[in-house]
Scaffold this active site. Structure first.
Site, short mmCIF file in Angstrom:
data_model
loop_
_atom_site.label_atom_id
_atom_site.label_comp_id
_atom_site.label_asym_id
_atom_site.label_seq_id
_atom_site.Cartn_x
_atom_site.Cartn_y
_atom_site.Cartn_z
N GLU A 149 0.87 -1.18 0.00
CA GLU A 149 0.00 0.00 0.00
C GLU A 149 0.91 1.23 0.00
OE1 GLU A 149 -1.05 3.07 1.22
OE2 GLU A 149 -2.06 2.37 3.03
N GLU A 158 4.31 8.05 -4.47
CA GLU A 158 5.23 7.35 -3.57
C GLU A 158 6.08 6.32 -4.31
OE1 GLU A 158 3.42 5.83 -0.05
OE2 GLU A 158 2.61 7.78 0.56
#
Length: 692
Positions: A149, A158
């Site tokens: 995640e 990210e």
């Protein structure tokens, strides 16, 4: 910013009152005292994410559905180890789970959580970036299942794509199982005056009383916001936002196969009404299982409310994203088609509605967009375009600036140097630009020419105030020290950390004339009680998450709600109006004053709060109003009704029912006492509350 190895991490710590930074070393063998007994990660999204029960349940259900037999599971970006523990439990403690986490403080928290749950020995924890892992050295074999995640509000920020690429190339079996299975991005074109104000400085400053053009025609892109998506709670502006299309699908990313670094798509979007397209609002949806029965969405409320299976709980860790359409937007009529070109690279998604200036076109004044561009945050851009704010600044400068012989702008304002150069008769004008440095000088030279001012009307001293000497002022004393205050790169700071201006004023005391004028003249710390259930819930202490004890991480993550009486939660910086449901329960009251005509020192203040509305009080909002002159005739407020500034929020451990005096409810408090202490050595504000 950090540099990580398997033994230690160097974390950059900023002193907000000086702007100086220092490296703090965190060792792997450090005891719990350093990591667990201070809110080291209070400003991160970890706590809010772990309090997102919808997310937690969706991942648990998908992991239990996907992992049906013992195998090798790899968890990349493991955090507290929640997904790793879910995977281990799904296999009945058999099989192999490898938890990869690069951030050392989080690795230490993960090990603590696993000890609390008695499963530390079942999961292998590796303190590395996943692209540093090697099969045969770090892990015994390629993994059969990937659980991960590593998603931000934009989805890709990210490093999702390069992480998946490396994992598929080096760490996973062919055709692995993955949780999530797929992510899809969606968008909608919208009209919004507020979003327009956040980026179109040229249009918004037109007609300003001061005659200053910060982004004049032909130089619009020289002072602008960055061309990127900005995370924002769009539900907060839902009532003033007009959708001009139906939602449309943009990109699809499959976790179970290797993604491409670059992709693009052309979309024809039919306008659903007349209006002006100011922005593209985007969000994403996770399909967590292969069969497509478990989903999670970051769609705005007006979309989620139409989907029965999609909850509408507020959370802060994932928001919607906004892409600004350049200039004043595109005018459309109902039924007309808008052509949208979307593209993505490894870490971001961008859009083009075919309204950008040709890249080869030379702008006025001999500049092209590539020559120089000063990028400011959207909120600062909106402040500079706000006519009310500029009028207040104009009045403040008119009151004091004309009679001064040497003016020093002590912050990163690009507006004040130009305003002073235009209005003041001062032969000497200096700007320090502590954060912008050379970029501030380059911008001033371009903007001065456009405003018919000499490019050298302002002397820029590109060094901190500690290094300023009488040599920099040509042996003259400063008789006007002025700031907005605004410090580039410190937009996430608490309001009182802008008291850096007071610290700088103290440092510069030796070059100030005896009767030097200080602008702002003082700051007033103000506060009000507030009903804030969504934010309070997201900042509550953790207990069990899907059956796993997380109570040991609360202090480090900066939890506030349900804290033990012996502990105190941190103050947090938020745009109050973006914190979900809220309501003000008291009058605004003054807590303390900061007198900038004097040198910085300890301050304290105490006020009694009288509640004016019945409700549940979750905490107090605090901000600073800047009094620009000694007569207090010009005051610039940064309170919760001002949407361009963040406020400080002090949440209560236990919410209290409050109301005006004379209510029949005996459980309601009618008043409280708030006491605050300001420490000039570190810029911290301690707050003590007593309900009466």
């Amino acid at each position: 910013m950090s540099s990580v190895s398997s033994q230690r991490m160097f974390q950059l710590k900023l002193d907000p009152l000086t702007g100086n930074s220092e490296w703090v070393i965190i060792e792997e063998e450090d005891g719990d005292e350093q990591t667990f007994h201070q809110p080291l990660l209070a400003t991160t999204s970890y706590l809010d994410m772990l309090n997102d029960s919808t997310r937690n349940t969706a991942f648990r259900q998908a992991i239990e559905k996907t992992i049906t037999k013992p195998c090798h599971v790899l968890d990349i970006g493991a955090g507290t180890g929640l997904l790793s523990m879910m995977a281990s439990r799904a296999m009945g403690g058999k099989g192999t789970v490898t938890a990869c986490e690069s951030y050392l403080p989080m690795v230490k928290l993960m090990k603590k959580v696993m000890r609390l749950n008695g499963i530390e020995g079942r999961i292998k924890v590796i303190n590395k970036h996943s692209d540093e892992l090697t099969v045969g050295l770090d892990i015994s074999s390629r993994a059969d299942v990937l659980v991960s995640e590593i998603l931000d509000s934009e989805l890709l920020g990210e490093g999702l794509i390069p992480t998946l690429q490396h994992a598929h190339d080096n760490l996973l079996v062919e055709n692995p199982l993955t949780v999530p299975y797929r992510a899809t991005t969606y968008g909608q074109v919208v009209e919004s005056k507020y979003l327009w104000q956040l980026h179109d400085l040229n249009s918004n400053e037109t007609g300003s009383y001061d005659g200053i053009q910060l982004a004049p025609p032909g130089l619009e892109s020289v002072l602008s916001v960055k061309r990127q998506q900005y995370a924002m709670h769009c539900d907060s502006i839902g009532e003033e936002l007009k959708p001009l299309s139906e939602p449309f699908k943009i990109f699809e990313f499959d976790f179970w196969k290797r993604p491409e670094s670059y992709g693009e798509t052309e979309l024809r979007i039919k306008a659903t009404g007349d209006g002006r397209v100011h922005a593209v609002v985007s969000w994403w949806e996770l399909q967590l299982d292969r069969e497509g029965t478990i989903y999670y969405s970051t769609a705005p409320g007006w979309i989620r409310s139409t989907i029965a299976t999609c909850p509408v709980d507020w959370c802060d860790h994932w928001k919607q994203c906004v892409w600004f359409v350049p200039g004043s937007g595109i005018s459309v009529f109902k039924g007309e088609e808008v052509y949208l070109h979307a593209s993505h690279n490894d870490t971001s998604i961008s859009y083009n509605l075919d309204t950008q200036v040709s890249r080869s076109e030379v702008l006025h004044h001999g500049l092209t967009p590539g020559d120089f561009q000063l990028v400011l945050p959207p909120e600062r851009t909106a402040i500079y375009g706000d006519k009310g704010w500029r009028l207040s600044m104009l009045k403040a400068v008119e009151n004091v600036g004309r009679s001064c012989s040497l003016c020093l702008v002590a912050d990163d304002s690009v507006y004040l140097p130009l305003l002073l150069a235009k209005l003041s008769k001062a032969p000497h004008l200096i700007s320090s630009f502590p954060g912008l440095k050379e970029r501030g000088l380059q911008y001033l030279q371009a903007a001065a020419r456009a405003s018919n001012l000499s490019p050298n009307c302002v002397k820029v001293v590109e060094k901190g105030v500690k290094k300023l000497t009488m040599h920099d002022t040509d042996q003259k004393k400063v008789d006007l020290l002025i700031a907005e205050p605004f410090y580039f790169g410190q937009d996430g700071m608490l309001p009182w950390q802008n008291l850096r201006f007071w610290k700088d004023r103290t440092t510069l005391d030796y070059i100030l004339s005896k009767d030097a004028i200080i602008v702002p003249n003082k700051g007033i710390l103000r506060a009000c009680a507030i009903y804030l259930p969504d934010l309070w819930k997201s900042r509550c202490c953790l207990s069990e998450i899907e059956g796993f004890d997380h109570s040991g991480v609360n202090t480090t993550l900066g939890a506030c709600g349900h804290l033990p009486e012996s502990e105190e939660g941190p103050c947090l910086a938020f745009f109050v109006w973006q914190c979900g449901e809220f309501d003000v329960l008291s009058e605004t009251f003054d807590v303390m004053e900061f007198d900038f005509t004097k040198q910085i020192g300890q301050c304290q203040g105490k006020s009694q709060v009288k509640f004016t509305k019945t409700g549940v009080c979750h905490g107090f909002v605090l901000w600073i109003d800047w009094v620009m002159d000694s007569q207090s005739s010009v005051v610039i407020s940064t309170g919760p009704d001002k949407r361009y500034w963040k406020q400080g929020i002090k949440l209560l451990a236990t919410p209290r029912t409050v109301g005006p005096q004379g209510l029949t409810n005996p459980q309601a408090c009618c008043s409280a006492a708030l006491e605050a202490f300001f420490d000039p050595s570190n810029g911290e504000l301690k707050i003590k509350l007593d309900f009466l």
